[in-house]
Design a protein around this motif. Structure first.
Motif, mmCIF file in Angstrom:
data_model
loop_
_atom_site.group_PDB
_atom_site.id
_atom_site.type_symbol
_atom_site.label_atom_id
_atom_site.label_comp_id
_atom_site.label_asym_id
_atom_site.label_seq_id
_atom_site.Cartn_x
_atom_site.Cartn_y
_atom_site.Cartn_z
ATOM 1 N N ALA A 187 0.843 -1.203 0.000
ATOM 2 C CA ALA A 187 0.000 0.000 0.000
ATOM 3 C C ALA A 187 0.874 1.247 0.000
ATOM 4 N N LEU A 188 0.452 2.230 -0.776
ATOM 5 C CA LEU A 188 1.120 3.526 -0.817
ATOM 6 C C LEU A 188 0.226 4.566 -0.160
ATOM 7 N N PRO A 189 0.797 5.649 0.356
ATOM 8 C CA PRO A 189 -0.037 6.679 1.004
ATOM 9 C C PRO A 189 -0.911 7.407 -0.007
ATOM 10 N N ARG A 190 -1.985 7.941 0.473
ATOM 11 C CA ARG A 190 -2.896 8.712 -0.382
ATOM 12 C C ARG A 190 -2.489 10.169 -0.461
ATOM 13 N N HIS A 191 -1.577 10.587 0.408
ATOM 14 C CA HIS A 191 -1.123 11.980 0.424
ATOM 15 C C HIS A 191 -0.174 12.245 -0.750
ATOM 16 N N SER A 192 -0.217 13.460 -1.239
ATOM 17 C CA SER A 192 0.792 13.888 -2.207
ATOM 18 C C SER A 192 2.071 14.218 -1.453
ATOM 19 N N LEU A 193 3.192 13.774 -1.961
ATOM 20 C CA LEU A 193 4.478 14.061 -1.349
ATOM 21 C C LEU A 193 5.153 15.276 -1.991
ATOM 22 N N THR A 194 4.562 15.788 -3.057
ATOM 23 C CA THR A 194 5.161 16.872 -3.829
ATOM 24 C C THR A 194 5.445 18.094 -2.952
ATOM 25 N N GLY A 195 6.722 18.445 -2.886
ATOM 26 C CA GLY A 195 7.146 19.626 -2.141
ATOM 27 C C GLY A 195 7.140 19.487 -0.632
ATOM 28 N N ARG A 196 6.858 18.310 -0.126
ATOM 29 C CA ARG A 196 6.723 18.109 1.326
ATOM 30 C C ARG A 196 8.020 17.660 1.977
ATOM 31 N N GLN A 197 8.129 17.982 3.242
ATOM 32 C CA GLN A 197 9.136 17.397 4.118
ATOM 33 C C GLN A 197 8.513 16.100 4.610
ATOM 34 N N VAL A 198 9.140 14.972 4.336
ATOM 35 C CA VAL A 198 8.556 13.670 4.644
ATOM 36 C C VAL A 198 9.445 12.963 5.654
ATOM 37 N N LEU A 199 8.828 12.519 6.753
ATOM 38 C CA LEU A 199 9.533 11.735 7.768
ATOM 39 C C LEU A 199 9.048 10.294 7.690
ATOM 40 N N ILE A 200 9.947 9.389 7.334
ATOM 41 C CA ILE A 200 9.650 7.960 7.276
ATOM 42 C C ILE A 200 9.944 7.367 8.651
ATOM 43 N N ALA A 259 10.063 7.919 -1.995
ATOM 44 C CA ALA A 259 9.514 9.200 -1.531
ATOM 45 C C ALA A 259 10.140 10.369 -2.287
ATOM 46 N N ALA A 260 11.435 10.301 -2.529
ATOM 47 C CA ALA A 260 12.106 11.359 -3.285
ATOM 48 C C ALA A 260 11.574 11.403 -4.722
ATOM 49 N N THR A 261 11.403 10.246 -5.323
ATOM 50 C CA THR A 261 10.879 10.160 -6.691
ATOM 51 C C THR A 261 9.441 10.664 -6.753
ATOM 52 N N ALA A 262 8.694 10.493 -5.656
ATOM 53 C CA ALA A 262 7.301 10.954 -5.600
ATOM 54 C C ALA A 262 7.206 12.460 -5.369
ATOM 55 N N GLY A 263 8.354 13.142 -5.271
ATOM 56 C CA GLY A 263 8.334 14.604 -5.222
ATOM 57 C C GLY A 263 8.621 15.244 -3.883
ATOM 58 N N ALA A 264 8.994 14.470 -2.872
ATOM 59 C CA ALA A 264 9.284 15.068 -1.566
ATOM 60 C C ALA A 264 10.413 16.095 -1.689
ATOM 61 N N ALA A 265 10.263 17.232 -1.014
ATOM 62 C CA ALA A 265 11.315 18.244 -1.004
ATOM 63 C C ALA A 265 12.533 17.707 -0.257
ATOM 64 N N LYS A 266 12.280 17.004 0.833
ATOM 65 C CA LYS A 266 13.341 16.348 1.599
ATOM 66 C C LYS A 266 12.748 15.137 2.288
ATOM 67 N N VAL A 267 13.503 14.068 2.314
ATOM 68 C CA VAL A 267 13.082 12.846 2.994
ATOM 69 C C VAL A 267 13.956 12.666 4.232
ATOM 70 N N TRP A 268 13.299 12.577 5.371
ATOM 71 C CA TRP A 268 13.947 12.329 6.649
ATOM 72 C C TRP A 268 13.577 10.901 7.057
ATOM 73 N N SER A 269 14.346 10.322 7.956
ATOM 74 C CA SER A 269 14.001 8.977 8.414
ATOM 75 C C SER A 269 14.333 8.819 9.884
ATOM 76 N N THR A 270 13.528 7.996 10.538
ATOM 77 C CA THR A 270 13.771 7.649 11.930
ATOM 78 C C THR A 270 13.433 6.181 12.146
ATOM 79 N N VAL A 271 14.222 5.538 12.981
ATOM 80 C CA VAL A 271 13.966 4.154 13.375
ATOM 81 C C VAL A 271 14.111 4.048 14.881
ATOM 82 N N LEU A 272 13.429 3.083 15.441
ATOM 83 C CA LEU A 272 13.601 2.833 16.871
ATOM 84 C C LEU A 272 14.980 2.240 17.138
ATOM 85 N N CYS A 273 15.377 1.248 16.338
ATOM 86 C CA CYS A 273 16.665 0.565 16.548
ATOM 87 C C CYS A 273 17.551 0.661 15.321
#
Length: 188
Positions: free
Chosen positions: A91-104, A122-136
């Motif tokens: 499943a992919l999100p329904r939100h547009s990523l275009t121009g957004r700051q996205v936190l995975i 996410a970058a290919t979908a147009g995110a302005a910047k992709v950030w990421s966080t993991v628990l471990c």
């Protein structure tokens, strides 16, 4: 194939606590502060990677005191196995990523193959910047496919369960992080 109840109970009984529940909560608190400092003024879209990222994402959200949108995506590599396979997009999100700051938000970073593909998508979908966080973030040898911006915990390179990480689909609900014995990692 559904794992036998006695098999998943044996995995829990024989597991070793790596990070207790209180230390997990403290680490999430500290990571939320770091994320807040970076993203509080950026109107981020937070995307939870299902299913593993769900417990961490839930804990993180109520500690982020700024406006954000929440969505999810669902990719799998493990299924009921204890070793990763090919990435399957469910499943992919329904939100547009275009121009957004996205936190995975995901549960664990080992070699980083899944997170790398998700961030690339996410970058290919147009995110302005992709950030990421993991628990471990696991202490794995060699190079990773990607690094993470915010890791709550450093963990040994073991097969972990709890806080979103599972053993054949079970034990994501544990409040602590545990390592299963090596013989069970291999399907024991």
């Amino acid at each position: 194939m559904i794992a036998a109840p006695e098999e998943v109970l044996a995995a829990w009984r024989r597991s070793e606590i790596i990070v207790d529940a209180q230390a997990v909560s403290r680490a999430v608190d500290q990571t939320a502060v770091r994320i807040s400092l970076a993203l509080k003024d950026l109107n981020p879209l937070v995307l939870c990677v299902m299913h593993g990222g769900l417990p961490y994402c839930g804990r993180l959200l109520d500690r982020l005191p700024f406006p954000l949108e929440l969505g999810y995506l669902h990719v799998v590599r493990y299924g009921q196995a204890t070793a990763g396979g090919a990435l399957e997009w469910i499943a992919l999100p329904r939100h547009s990523l275009t121009g957004r700051q996205v936190l995975i938000v995901d549960d664990v970073l080992d070699q980083g193959d899944t997170l790398a593909k998700v961030c690339e998508w996410a970058a290919t979908a147009g995110a302005a910047k992709v950030w990421s966080t993991v628990l471990c973030r696991k202490d794995v040898p060699g190079n990773r496919a990607v690094e993470v911006d915010f890791a709550a915990l450093q963990c040994p390179d073991r097969y972990l369960i709890g806080c979103g990480m599972d053993y054949k689909g079970y034990w994501r609900n544990l409040p602590d992080i545990r390592a299963v014995p090596k013989d069970l990692e291999d399907g024991g």
